[in-house]
Design an enzyme around this catalytic site. Structure first.
Site, PDB file in Angstrom:
ATOM      1  N   GLU A  38      20.914  47.916 -16.375  1.00 51.23           N
ATOM      2  CA  GLU A  38      22.014  47.032 -16.750  1.00 51.23           C
ATOM      3  C   GLU A  38      23.040  46.965 -15.620  1.00 51.23           C
ATOM      4  OE1 GLU A  38      22.445  47.130 -21.520  1.00 51.23           O
ATOM      5  OE2 GLU A  38      23.347  48.860 -20.531  1.00 51.23           O
TER       6      GLU A  38
ATOM      7  N   ASP B  68      31.838  47.292 -21.408  1.00 49.29           N
ATOM      8  CA  ASP B  68      31.700  47.030 -19.974  1.00 49.29           C
ATOM      9  C   ASP B  68      32.835  46.185 -19.383  1.00 49.29           C
ATOM     10  OD1 ASP B  68      29.307  48.024 -20.842  1.00 49.29           O
ATOM     11  OD2 ASP B  68      28.095  46.361 -20.117  1.00 49.29           O
TER      12      ASP B  68
END
Length: 821
Positions: A520, A341
């Protein structure tokens, strides 16, 4: 002078060799035994090695003696006995080449090695002694082995130990453990497998388990082998993972021994103290050892399958080429190891900062750090040292950065700086359950060095297991900071005046949108709607992989209002909008603090998918980012939707362009374009009113073919990567998928960016987007445009060759039979 003496078992491995015509399993006789394999590996590399062992006065004993001689191993200390037969081992292989054993050793000749059989004067004159645990299962071999080890330690000879546990040969597991612990007390170098480490320490985590052994026994150099994934190492000053090599394995017998022989060879070649080895030296040694271990698995047997230096160098060079073969030329990627990420995206004093989830010791997800890069144009990136390291509160999961212009945090002594708000992830000592809490770090030097806030963590919800990925912004209307954070199946909103003390203000999403996976990486921001003078809030949520969903991990978004406390969805709860309809855009978030005069909201995502992220075939590095994209809201018949296009700065990469107008394509006359450049930007304005299915194919000189297609009947835009190259690393990778795309005035516009490892497709000015990784067997060298039926008119076609952000220099040429330029 001998380089290495190995002491221990020497035996015959009977390994499967097909079946007879009647269906009975056939076995072939292969010389083996772990210490003998290590000695043979060293000799094969050119080192002077010897073996101390005992065999029976039988056919198998003679075979072993002669085989060692032919391998170049000194057998002066190999003795024969008529008290017992040579030990036999029957190797059973599963479909992947992994082994199990049955032993005939009751007793075996190797167990009858006596102290008087050990030439102690040899040991005093060698550079290293290698031993394992299997020569300590029975007396008198146990005493003989220990005598050799004690002598080596007395005279300062380097001691290498491999537990090589075979429980069937021990009286009990406890006896095995005690003898292995004895070996560790004397070892300078320990090679141990994951399973063995867990057995000895009771810890499955290789980092924690190896640390425990280092602290307990003071072992200078520990290597934990991880099969095809490579290894983990721990020295006095360094630790890390070194990735393995992907090969077609047929027999893993002897792989660990080859690995250790190669490692000892490199350590002796370096000829310095283990405690003085630099990190790069260690990585180089272990890469060599990983290559040697991998090569052995491609052959049957062990002792006679040991690799040469030339063979190892060849596979290393090939792997190095593979590492860079898929290195993207226009997308951001880490210099090495793992990336997922994007984190902490912030603009500050002329620089765009890109932090990212990073495992600096492995090419797979693991102990999370924050990697760091900076850019002046969102395209070219300068890699910086790691920004945030795990600490006593845990690993550093996803989060954000903001500019604290007014020093509301009180951490900058009257000036301003950067604040990172991130998730600390560890295990709760009371419950043993995963724990995620929010913490701060701050930087006063433009993000180059970071200091953790002493009051960490600043926000915790003890009852929540999934509580992570804070995204913070300044909300001018309420004059406070707002945090958007996810908690499993919903978003929570918190408010703060100082970034340190947070209060819950609202929740959203328990029963709205997609819940195919855990929520998320949230983001919340306001955007104008076209030029209407009105605006809406956009809430972005990524959802994790659900095994039952073929799409894997992906990203959705909501349009609505934010009242300073919570988000209100404009659409029905079951209305789902996806950010990207490809397979490889996840965890995208936007940059904070881009100046108002710029006016853009720019997002970047992780270009992978949790279904196969740990397995993509890129070698020593793994993970990349999408192109940075500008987000906009536009009004359509179906409502307000999000559009996206790459940032304008990417235009600087164009180095050569070819343009065509009014091209006619029919089934019998496809348009072909040869290219010498594998980095391309393609713009196509296509009239589809008289066409059947349309295909834009990108082909390599090998067999790879990635297709971007459009079906006018179904109004369906798709990518087919089922033949795109390397696809067999995961069953979900090879696929064809797409999205509904409504033509505008009988036309579709496609804007395509092709990289060495990916393709991004933007349709109708970013109304829909598809992002996919690809791994072609050779660089793309041909484009073709074709149709199944009817006629396709390309009102315009522009093909731009792009310069790599790493300064690649190639070119493009047209080789079609027609010249419409």
């Amino acid at each position: 002078m001998l380089d290495v003496i190995a002491i221990g078992e020497l035996l015959i491995d009977f390994t499967p060799a097909g079946r007879t015509a009647g269906g009975n399993e056939q076995l072939e006789c292969n010389p083996g035994g772990a210490p003998a394999n290590v000695a043979a590996a060293l000799a094969r590399l050119g080192a002077k090695s010897a073996l101390i062992s005992k065999v029976g006065k039988d056919h198998f004993g003679s075979l072993l003696h002669n085989t060692l001689l032919s391998c170049g191993v000194d057998v002066s200390a190999l003795s024969f006995t008529d008290e017992a037969k040579t030990t036999l081992a029957f190797v059973h292989l599963d479909d992947s080449g992994d082994r199990s054993f049955s032993f005939y050793r009751q007793p075996g000749a190797d167990t009858l090695l006596r102290s008087e059989d050990v030439p102690l004067e040899w040991i005093g004159n060698c550079r290293a002694l290698h031993f394992g645990s299997l020569s300590m299962t029975h007396e008198p071999a146990r005493m003989a082995t220990r005598a050799a080890v004690v002598k080596a330690q007395e005279v300062g000879v380097l001691l290498s130990f491999d537990p090589n546990i075979r429980f069937a040969l021990w009286e009990s597991m406890e006896e095995a453990k005690q003898n292995i612990l004895w070996g560790m007390k004397h070892a300078d170098i320990l090679k141990i497998s994951e399973e063995e480490l867990c057995f000895i320490t009771g810890i499955s985590d290789v980092e924690k388990g190896s640390l425990m052994l280092q602290q307990q026994f003071g072992i200078a150099f520990i290597v934990v082998t991880l099969a095809e994934q490579g290894c983990y190492y721990r020295s006095a000053a360094h630790e890390g993972y070194v990735p393995g090599f992907q090969v077609n394995s047929i027999d893993t017998t002897g792989a660990g021994d080859a690995f250790l022989g190669c490692l000892l060879y490199k350590i002796l070649e370096c000829d310095i103290s283990l405690n003085k080895l630099e990190k790069q030296q260690i990585i180089s040694m272990l890469t060599f050892a990983n290559a040697g271990g991998a090569l052995v698995t491609t052959r049957k047997g062990a002792l006679q399958s040991m690799p040469t230096i030339d063979e190892i160098n060849k596979i290393m060079e090939s792997n190095k080429e593979m590492d860079e073969r898929f290195r993207p030329g226009i997308h951001f990627s880490p210099p090495s190891h793992w990336m997922n990420d994007p984190n902490g995206l912030v603009y500050y004093e002329g620089e765009y900062h890109l932090f990212y989830q990073h495992h600096p010791f492995s090419n797979q997800w693991g102990s999370m750090h924050w990697g760091h890069a900076v850019s002046h144009d969102l395209i070219h990136w300068q890699h910086e040292p790691i920004a945030l390291f795990p600490d006593e509160h845990g690993a550093i999961f996803s989060g954000c950065c903001v500019v604290d212009f007014n020093n509301s945090s009180g951490l900058f002594a009257g000036t301003h700086g950067l604040i990172a708000i991130f998730t600390h992830a560890d295990t709760c000592p009371e419950t043993g359950q995963p724990r995620q809490r929010q913490s701060l770090a701050y930087s006063s030097d433009k993000g180059r060095t970071w200091h953790k806030y002493e009051g960490n963590p600043v926000l915790a919800e003890p009852d929540m297991v999934d509580f992570r990925d804070p995204k913070v912004f300044w909300h001018a209307q309420s004059e406070r900071w707002v945090m958007t954070i996810v908690a499993g199946d919903h978003v929570r909103f918190y408010g703060s005046e100082n970034l340190r003390d947070w209060s819950l203000t609202g929740e959203f999403g328990h029963e709205e949108g997609s819940h195919d996976g855990v929520w998320e990486c949230p983001d919340l921001f306001e955007l104008p709607i076209d030029d209407s003078g009105h605006s809406k809030w956009v809430l972005v949520i990524s959802i994790g992989d659900n095994p039952s969903c073929p799409e894997g991990s992906r990203t959705q978004y909501f349009i609505g209002e934010f009242d300073g406390n919570t988000f209100i969805n404009d659409n029905s709860a079951d209305h789902i909008m996806w950010l990207d309809y490809g397979r490889d855009n996840y965890a995208g978030v936007t940059w904070s603090d881009i100046p108002e005069q710029d006016g853009r909201r720019v997002i970047i995502g992780w270009m992978s998918n949790w279904k196969y992220a740990n397995e993509t075939p890129t070698g020593a590095w793994r993970g990349a980012a999408t192109l940075p994209r500008v987000l906009s809201l536009t009004q359509r018949d179906e409502g307000i939707v999000l559009t996206q296009m790459p940032v304008r700065e990417i235009e600087q990469l164009q180095k050569e362009s070819r343009n065509w107008n009014m091209l006619m394509v029919a089934p019998e006359s496809p348009y072909m374009l040869k290219t010498k450049d594998d980095l391309l930007e393609i713009e196509a304005d296509i009239d589809i009113r008289s066409a059947g299915e349309i295909y834009i194919k990108m082909q390599s000189s090998g067999q790879s073919e990635t297709t971007i297609g459009y079906d006018p009947v179904r109004q369906w835009l798709f990518i087919d990567r089922s033949k795109s190259g390397m696809t067999d690393f995961h069953p979900s990778f090879a696929c064809k998928h797409g999205v509904r795309l409504v033509p505008e005035n009988g036309k579709i516009k496609l804007h395509i960016w092709l990289d060495r490892n990916a393709v991004e497709v933007y349709a109708n000015e970013g109304m829909v987007v598809l992002t996919d990784q690809i791994f072609p067997d050779a660089p793309i060298n041909e484009l073709s445009i074709s149709t199944k039926s009817g006629k396709v008119v390309l009102n315009s076609l522009h093909v731009h060759a792009l310069q790599s952000i790493h300064a690649s220099n190639n070119n493009i040429e047209q080789t079609s039979g027609r010249d419409e330029a």
